[in-house]
Design a protein around this motif. Structure first.
Motif, short mmCIF file in Angstrom:
data_model
loop_
_atom_site.label_atom_id
_atom_site.label_comp_id
_atom_site.label_asym_id
_atom_site.label_seq_id
_atom_site.Cartn_x
_atom_site.Cartn_y
_atom_site.Cartn_z
N PHE A 122 0.80 -1.22 0.00
CA PHE A 122 0.00 0.00 0.00
C PHE A 122 0.84 1.28 0.00
O PHE A 122 0.51 2.23 -0.73
N PRO A 123 1.94 1.37 0.78
CA PRO A 123 2.74 2.60 0.73
C PRO A 123 3.43 2.83 -0.61
O PRO A 123 3.87 3.94 -0.90
N PHE A 124 3.56 1.77 -1.43
CA PHE A 124 4.07 1.94 -2.80
C PHE A 124 2.99 2.46 -3.73
O PHE A 124 3.28 3.21 -4.66
N THR A 125 1.74 2.03 -3.48
CA THR A 125 0.63 2.37 -4.38
C THR A 125 -0.57 2.85 -3.56
O THR A 125 -1.63 2.22 -3.58
N PRO A 126 -0.44 3.96 -2.84
CA PRO A 126 -1.56 4.43 -2.00
C PRO A 126 -2.75 4.86 -2.84
O PRO A 126 -2.61 5.46 -3.90
N HIS A 127 -3.94 4.52 -2.35
CA HIS A 127 -5.20 4.88 -2.98
C HIS A 127 -6.12 5.50 -1.94
O HIS A 127 -5.80 5.49 -0.74
N SER A 128 -7.24 5.99 -2.39
CA SER A 128 -8.18 6.62 -1.46
C SER A 128 -8.79 5.62 -0.49
O SER A 128 -9.25 5.99 0.59
N ASN A 129 -8.82 4.35 -0.83
CA ASN A 129 -9.19 3.29 0.11
C ASN A 129 -8.29 2.09 -0.15
O ASN A 129 -7.57 2.04 -1.16
N ASP A 130 -8.30 1.13 0.76
CA ASP A 130 -7.34 0.02 0.67
C ASP A 130 -7.97 -1.29 0.21
O ASP A 130 -7.44 -2.37 0.49
N ASP A 131 -9.08 -1.22 -0.53
CA ASP A 131 -9.61 -2.42 -1.16
C ASP A 131 -8.79 -2.69 -2.42
O ASP A 131 -9.22 -2.43 -3.56
N ILE A 132 -7.60 -3.20 -2.20
CA ILE A 132 -6.64 -3.47 -3.26
C ILE A 132 -6.07 -4.87 -3.02
O ILE A 132 -5.71 -5.21 -1.90
N VAL A 133 -6.00 -5.64 -4.07
CA VAL A 133 -5.52 -7.02 -3.97
C VAL A 133 -4.34 -7.21 -4.92
O VAL A 133 -4.41 -6.86 -6.10
N THR A 134 -3.27 -7.77 -4.40
CA THR A 134 -2.14 -8.20 -5.21
C THR A 134 -2.29 -9.70 -5.45
O THR A 134 -2.39 -10.47 -4.50
N VAL A 135 -2.31 -10.10 -6.70
CA VAL A 135 -2.40 -11.52 -7.05
C VAL A 135 -1.03 -11.99 -7.51
O VAL A 135 -0.45 -11.42 -8.44
N LEU A 136 -0.53 -13.03 -6.86
CA LEU A 136 0.77 -13.59 -7.20
C LEU A 136 0.55 -14.99 -7.77
O LEU A 136 0.33 -15.95 -7.03
N LEU A 137 0.57 -15.07 -9.09
CA LEU A 137 0.33 -16.33 -9.79
C LEU A 137 1.63 -17.11 -9.90
O LEU A 137 2.63 -16.61 -10.44
N MET A 138 1.64 -18.32 -9.40
CA MET A 138 2.84 -19.16 -9.38
C MET A 138 3.00 -19.87 -10.72
O MET A 138 2.22 -20.75 -11.06
N LEU A 139 4.01 -19.48 -11.49
CA LEU A 139 4.27 -20.14 -12.77
C LEU A 139 5.09 -21.41 -12.58
O LEU A 139 5.14 -22.26 -13.49
N ASP A 140 5.74 -21.53 -11.43
CA ASP A 140 6.48 -22.74 -11.07
C ASP A 140 5.94 -23.25 -9.74
O ASP A 140 5.25 -22.53 -9.03
N GLU A 141 6.28 -24.48 -9.41
CA GLU A 141 5.99 -24.96 -8.06
C GLU A 141 6.77 -24.11 -7.07
O GLU A 141 7.98 -23.89 -7.24
N VAL A 142 6.10 -23.63 -6.04
CA VAL A 142 6.74 -22.78 -5.04
C VAL A 142 6.80 -23.54 -3.72
O VAL A 142 5.78 -23.99 -3.20
N SER A 143 8.02 -23.68 -3.19
CA SER A 143 8.22 -24.41 -1.95
C SER A 143 8.95 -23.52 -0.95
O SER A 143 9.37 -22.41 -1.27
N GLU A 144 9.14 -24.01 0.25
CA GLU A 144 9.77 -23.21 1.29
C GLU A 144 11.24 -22.96 1.02
O GLU A 144 11.83 -22.05 1.59
#
Length: 306
Positions: free
Chosen positions: A146-168
């Motif tokens: 949010f501090p990178f992309t502030p808006h008038s409200n915080d109904d903002i979603v970042t979607v991180l789509l995994m193109l590879d298998e993601v493990s720990e």
């Protein structure tokens, strides 16, 4: 009754099943949830093929290259990059140069899931691909979006789509559950914009962080105020995320887009309302990146996670 309570009731009445009530409640409680099969298999294959081609192309370059609409490089290379050991770490606005990425960003199940959370009217803000190729060293310091992309409200979603298998062990996302309900943390430190929270606070947050893993094709839907970071990838397996940011249609940007693109503001679900909704908060405005990505800004903060 809060706006989000009304959303729950509306979803129950409409019997939406993509996320379901459990994941919707999980998102608002923890600040994130994971959606399996966020894009069709054929689209995932096209996305991966594009990324493979960009990695191969990067072998021909020794420094950041390409150009976005504001003149910054489109392709960002880790300092360890070489022709023999490609380390492409960021593709800026890939939806502008790839039909598959545009389709995923605007017309896929992951967009429908966002509408279930903050819809029905949803706008596209920007896209990027963050890659951690095998044995690359770039960590991501803990921060909120949010501090990178502030808006008038915080109904903002970042979607991180995994193109590879993601493990720990290959540099997965690490999040601090519930931190989206806490304060908005400054990304300035000792007079410099570092894109990271205070190092002392970061150390405390790491102790509370949990990994977010998943199969290729899964997506993490993350609230814009959720604290998160990630470690380097020390394995032989790539970890690539196609990241799209969406806002409620009535959320208006308060700062220029750090990744300007020709699709910014496009209504991808529902319709335009011509209305603005505001929320009471205070924050320090960001410093826009002058280089290819925020990785250069975070490097100013010193040693990071991992």
């Amino acid at each position: 009754m809060t706006r989000h309570d009304r959303i729950y009731e509306e979803k129950e009445l409409l019997a939406l099943t993509l996320l379901g009530e459990r994941k919707i409640r999980e998102f608002w409680r923890d600040g994130y949830c994971v959606l399996e099969s966020a894009v069709p298999a054929h689209l995932l294959s096209r996305l991966s093929a594009d990324m493979d081609a960009w990695v191969e192309e990067s072998r021909n370059h020794a420094s950041n290259y390409g150009e976005t609409i504001n003149g910054r490089p489109r392709f960002d290379l880790d300092p360890s990059h070489s022709a023999d050991h490609p380390a492409l770490r960021r593709v800026n606005a890939p939806a502008e140069i790839s039909e598959a990425h545009y389709e995923a960003a605007t017309d896929s199940p992951m967009v429908d899931a966002v509408a279930e959370l903050i819809g029905p009217n949803v706008k596209f803000h920007h896209s990027k691909t963050n890659a951690k190729l095998p044995h690359t060293t770039t960590p991501v310091r803990f921060h909120q979006d949010f501090p990178f992309t502030p808006h008038s409200n915080d109904d903002i979603v970042t979607v991180l789509l995994m193109l590879d298998e993601v493990s720990e062990d290959n540099g997965c996302l690490e999040v601090v559950p519930g931190s989206h309900e806490g304060p908005i943390h400054t990304l300035w430190y000792e007079g410099r914009f570092t894109g990271a929270i205070d190092p002392v606070l970061e150390a405390k947050m790491r102790e509370k962080a949990v990994p977010v893993t998943g199969a290729a094709g899964s997506a993490c839907l993350m609230h814009t105020r959720l604290l998160h970071g990630s470690a380097p990838n020390l394995t032989d397996r790539p970890r690539t995320l196609f990241i799209c940011v969406y806002s409620a249609e009535d959320a208006v940007p308060l700062s220029p887009n750090p990744m300007p693109n020709r699709y910014e503001g496009m209504v991808v679900r529902g319709q335009g309302s011509g209305r603005v909704r505001s929320k009471d908060f205070e924050l320090n405005l960001p410093e826009l990146p002058s280089g290819a990505s925020f990785f250069e800004q975070q490097a100013k903060a010193g040693p990071g996670r991992g």
